[in-house]
Design a protein around this motif. Structure first.
Motif, short mmCIF file in Angstrom:
data_model
loop_
_atom_site.label_atom_id
_atom_site.label_comp_id
_atom_site.label_asym_id
_atom_site.label_seq_id
_atom_site.Cartn_x
_atom_site.Cartn_y
_atom_site.Cartn_z
N ASN A 247 0.77 -0.76 0.49
CA ASN A 247 -0.14 -0.08 0.07
C ASN A 247 0.49 1.57 0.07
OD1 ASN A 247 0.64 -0.79 3.17
ND2 ASN A 247 -0.54 1.21 3.29
N ASP A 248 0.60 2.54 -0.45
CA ASP A 248 0.80 3.98 -0.59
C ASP A 248 0.39 4.12 1.13
OD1 ASP A 248 1.70 6.41 -1.51
OD2 ASP A 248 0.50 6.08 -3.17
N PRO A 249 1.56 4.51 1.83
CA PRO A 249 0.88 5.20 2.88
C PRO A 249 0.11 6.64 2.92
CG PRO A 249 2.88 4.14 3.26
CD PRO A 249 2.77 4.22 1.55
N ALA A 250 0.77 7.16 1.81
CA ALA A 250 -0.12 8.69 1.47
C ALA A 250 -1.11 9.04 1.12
CB ALA A 250 1.42 9.40 0.55
N HIS A 251 -2.15 7.84 0.34
CA HIS A 251 -2.83 7.18 -0.04
C HIS A 251 -3.39 6.31 -0.07
CE1 HIS A 251 -0.76 9.65 -2.92
NE2 HIS A 251 -1.30 10.35 -2.72
N SER A 252 -3.32 5.58 1.70
CA SER A 252 -4.20 4.97 2.49
C SER A 252 -4.19 5.40 4.12
CB SER A 252 -2.95 3.48 2.37
OG SER A 252 -2.93 3.13 0.83
N ARG A 253 -5.41 4.68 3.80
CA ARG A 253 -6.19 5.19 5.11
C ARG A 253 -6.92 3.23 5.90
NH1 ARG A 253 -10.31 6.76 8.59
NH2 ARG A 253 -10.84 8.48 9.53
N LEU A 254 -5.91 2.97 7.51
CA LEU A 254 -7.65 2.58 8.25
C LEU A 254 -7.56 2.65 9.17
CD1 LEU A 254 -7.36 -0.77 8.43
CD2 LEU A 254 -5.12 -0.85 9.66
#
Length: 191
Positions: free
Chosen positions: A26-33
């Motif tokens: 996943n791309d951390p800058a464009h992912s949200r959990l």
């Protein structure tokens, strides 16, 4: 000649195996959990884990053996209220000192429509592992104009019961809902 043929065959097998193995992160800058719970039955409170990773792997080109591993750091929980975050990290809830991570490891998936799937696996948090089923929507793929890599987008939703994980057992359903909604927006690219 026999040795040459054997060497070429081994190289071919290695190349095919390397090509077949696929992995994404996943791309951390464009992912949200994230997650949402009801508070006192009249409002919802949302939060997220700011430090998490999702790894996806498959050996087969048809992705039938897809494996997904998620790890989130409990210490990164963020509900935008520092005192609440500290309480959630305490032994009343996640006990982040004793159980610093939550994990999800997929066991199978099932295609429902062209872009909808069921994802099954084991969610571990607070030292307890339970089987859960999540809903996945695949939004498609595009080429990122910045780096020319293919990017894939997904939304993952589901519901877990906090009582199954002994989270906040002092706080009844009237105070904090037992059902916790999971919402993850994920953008992936190949490793």
């Amino acid at each position: 000649m026999k040795k040459l043929f054997l060497s070429l065959a081994m190289m071919l097998v290695f190349c095919v195996a390397s090509y077949a193995q696929q992995s994404w992160s996943n791309d951390p800058a464009h992912s949200r959990l994230g997650f949402t719970v009801k508070h006192m039955t009249i409002s919802e409170v949302s939060g997220r884990f700011t430090d998490f990773s999702v790894k996806v792997k498959s050996e087969k080109t048809d992705l039938s053996d897809l494996k997904i591993d998620v790890t989130a750091q409990i210490g990164s929980i963020n509900t935008d209220i520092e005192a609440r975050d500290k309480h959630l990290k305490s032994a009343d809830f996640f006990d982040a000192e004793k159980y610093p991570t939550l994990t999800f490891v997929s066991t199978s998936h099932k295609k429902i429509t062209n872009n909808k799937f069921k994802l099954m696996g084991n969610l571990t948090m607070h030292g307890i592992t339970k089987f859960i089923t999540l809903d996945v929507v695949y939004f498609g793929e595009v080429t990122n104009p910045m780096n020319q890599k293919k990017v894939y987008g997904f939304k993952v939703t589901g519901v877990v019961k906090r009582s199954n994980y002994n989270l906040g057992s002092k706080f009844g359903n009237a105070m904090i809902s037992d059902n916790v909604k999971i919402v993850a927006d994920l953008e992936f690219s190949k490793d």
